[in-house]
Design a protein around this motif. Sequence first.
Motif, PDB file in Angstrom:
ATOM      1  N   LEU A 127     -23.577  51.972  25.854  1.00 51.27           N
ATOM      2  CA  LEU A 127     -24.394  50.801  25.548  1.00 51.27           C
ATOM      3  C   LEU A 127     -25.740  50.864  26.267  1.00 51.27           C
ATOM      4  O   LEU A 127     -26.785  50.529  25.692  1.00 51.27           O
ATOM      5  N   LEU A 128     -25.709  51.292  27.529  1.00 52.94           N
ATOM      6  CA  LEU A 128     -26.961  51.414  28.280  1.00 52.94           C
ATOM      7  C   LEU A 128     -27.878  52.455  27.661  1.00 52.94           C
ATOM      8  O   LEU A 128     -29.104  52.276  27.604  1.00 52.94           O
ATOM      9  N   SER A 129     -27.290  53.550  27.192  1.00 55.54           N
ATOM     10  CA  SER A 129     -28.088  54.608  26.566  1.00 55.54           C
ATOM     11  C   SER A 129     -28.686  54.137  25.254  1.00 55.54           C
ATOM     12  O   SER A 129     -29.857  54.400  24.950  1.00 55.54           O
ATOM     13  N   LEU A 130     -27.881  53.424  24.457  1.00 51.67           N
ATOM     14  CA  LEU A 130     -28.371  52.916  23.184  1.00 51.67           C
ATOM     15  C   LEU A 130     -29.461  51.877  23.385  1.00 51.67           C
ATOM     16  O   LEU A 130     -30.412  51.789  22.599  1.00 51.67           O
ATOM     17  N   ALA A 131     -29.331  51.094  24.484  1.00 49.98           N
ATOM     18  CA  ALA A 131     -30.320  50.042  24.764  1.00 49.98           C
ATOM     19  C   ALA A 131     -31.511  50.555  25.563  1.00 49.98           C
ATOM     20  O   ALA A 131     -32.464  49.808  25.811  1.00 49.98           O
ATOM     21  N   GLY A 132     -31.455  51.820  25.983  1.00 45.33           N
ATOM     22  CA  GLY A 132     -32.561  52.373  26.761  1.00 45.33           C
ATOM     23  C   GLY A 132     -32.628  51.841  28.180  1.00 45.33           C
ATOM     24  O   GLY A 132     -33.702  51.818  28.795  1.00 45.33           O
ATOM     25  N   LEU A 133     -31.487  51.400  28.748  1.00 47.21           N
ATOM     26  CA  LEU A 133     -31.473  50.805  30.085  1.00 47.21           C
ATOM     27  C   LEU A 133     -30.958  51.759  31.147  1.00 47.21           C
ATOM     28  O   LEU A 133     -30.668  51.348  32.259  1.00 47.21           O
ATOM     29  N   ARG A 317     -32.414  60.393  25.098  1.00 47.90           N
ATOM     30  CA  ARG A 317     -31.473  59.410  24.561  1.00 47.90           C
ATOM     31  C   ARG A 317     -30.300  60.097  23.881  1.00 47.90           C
ATOM     32  O   ARG A 317     -29.137  59.728  24.078  1.00 47.90           O
ATOM     33  N   GLN A 318     -30.602  61.125  23.084  1.00 46.17           N
ATOM     34  CA  GLN A 318     -29.527  61.855  22.403  1.00 46.17           C
ATOM     35  C   GLN A 318     -28.608  62.550  23.400  1.00 46.17           C
ATOM     36  O   GLN A 318     -27.388  62.579  23.228  1.00 46.17           O
ATOM     37  N   ALA A 319     -29.199  63.099  24.464  1.00 46.11           N
ATOM     38  CA  ALA A 319     -28.400  63.780  25.483  1.00 46.11           C
ATOM     39  C   ALA A 319     -27.487  62.793  26.206  1.00 46.11           C
ATOM     40  O   ALA A 319     -26.316  63.095  26.478  1.00 46.11           O
ATOM     41  N   MET A 320     -28.013  61.617  26.522  1.00 45.72           N
ATOM     42  CA  MET A 320     -27.215  60.609  27.217  1.00 45.72           C
ATOM     43  C   MET A 320     -26.073  60.106  26.329  1.00 45.72           C
ATOM     44  O   MET A 320     -24.951  59.886  26.800  1.00 45.72           O
ATOM     45  N   ILE A 321     -26.364  59.930  25.051  1.00 47.51           N
ATOM     46  CA  ILE A 321     -25.318  59.487  24.133  1.00 47.51           C
ATOM     47  C   ILE A 321     -24.216  60.534  24.047  1.00 47.51           C
ATOM     48  O   ILE A 321     -23.023  60.203  23.973  1.00 47.51           O
TER      49      ILE A 321
END
Length: 474
Positions: A127-133, A317-321
């Motif tokens: 969720l944090l990754s999707l929200a950029g947080l 972002r893709q890497a974090m997801i």
Amino acid sequence: MKDQLDRWFEIRARGSTVRREVWAGLTTFMTMAYIIVVQPAVLSGRMFGQSTGMDFGAVMAATCLASALATLLMALYGRYPIAQAPGMGQNMFFVFSVLPVAAAAGLGEPWRVALGAVFWSGVLFLLLSLAGLRELIFNALSPSLKHGLTAGIGLFLAFIGLQNTGLIVKDPGTMVKLSHRLLSPDVLVFVAGFWLTAVLTARGVPGAVLWGMGGATALAWGIHALLPWLPASWQEAPAVAESLLVTRFHPPTAWVAPPPSLAPTFLQLDWKAALSPAMVPMIAVLLFMFVFDAIGTLIAVCEQAGLMQGDRLPRARQAMISDAVGTVAGALLGTSTVTSYVESAAGVAQGGRTGLVGVVVAALFLAALVFEPVVATIGGYPPITAPALVYVGALMLRQVTRVSWDDPTESIPAFLIVLGIPLCFSIADGLALGLVTHPVLKLLSGRAREVSVTGYVLGGLLLFYLAGLRGGAG
């Protein structure tokens, strides 16, 4: 085929070739393949001589599948030469902190609850990754505390490895001491494996950890075969037999077998019990460890590969997801936090620059499933796996040089973490000592603004956690 691979992974654009990428994938896998043995040995409790309730074969299968899935996702979605697998450090936190807290709270089977905590930490990170947080979490702790956490876990891993192999033993007067049985087969196997790992590392040989474990396995096998041929007079001497002729190693009865069943751990997590108040601090710590590992590894490996654009990491972002999905899937399958492996730097050093490296690594993780008998034998004999723990601990301890030792408000909390984790024999307790002390020192030193709101919240949660432990121990 090569043209299609080149277009998708931008191989030539990044100055590489298909052959170089495949070799880099093999190199990366060799440097991290020890986790296939170590992870089930840790989570099942075989490494420590005490069962956690988790099935060794199921954990091995979950480890291989989760690693392959996460690495493949990173390769195809993130398109980075970074492999993923259950993290060293997080698995120890799972066994020595999350499991005991779940057991003390009486929430059911501890390992199921612990998997639930891993699941929720992965969901939160997703969720944090999707929200950029993700930056909010990453910046909640100072760099010194992050480096202290890594170093403290490194000492903890090394201490566990030395204890499990019998080199360091308990002593009623000094708590621990060096064993006097330095010529026992177990100690000799460990020393040979560790020295081989260190020498190969010094010579720059890829896969030094795996080769070290292979050498230790060969020596253990040789000793096992040699002992029955020793003179009877030797075997009858009590002092000699006790110190020199006893080995815990037993060779496998087969080399290959059908992949182990995933059923004992698949979808066995207790996600409801993991949301109880007693487990909230554990989820928070798992989340922080996850974030620090993921971001730190991504930056370090991508800088080495020349993939950073200034201070910016493209497709972060893709890497974090990919990291987050790997952890959620791992918890569902039956293993602890899946994260990016810093050993990926070995593949980068061999020229790897694209996600094709990860495709190769993922395929090798799947192939490892049929070698469960050999993996179970190696994982059940701590002197073979202990060199990997001590070696990885040494790598992690290097981070202590990056602590701001000239600033007492940073160095003292970091020192408490580094020393507290191995002495408390708990990552959670040692980390709590530092994270509670840090905001207090900043606040009383007139530097309260140097700690984020998240840092104060985490310090409060961990203070509650420590108070709960003290109350329970009374």
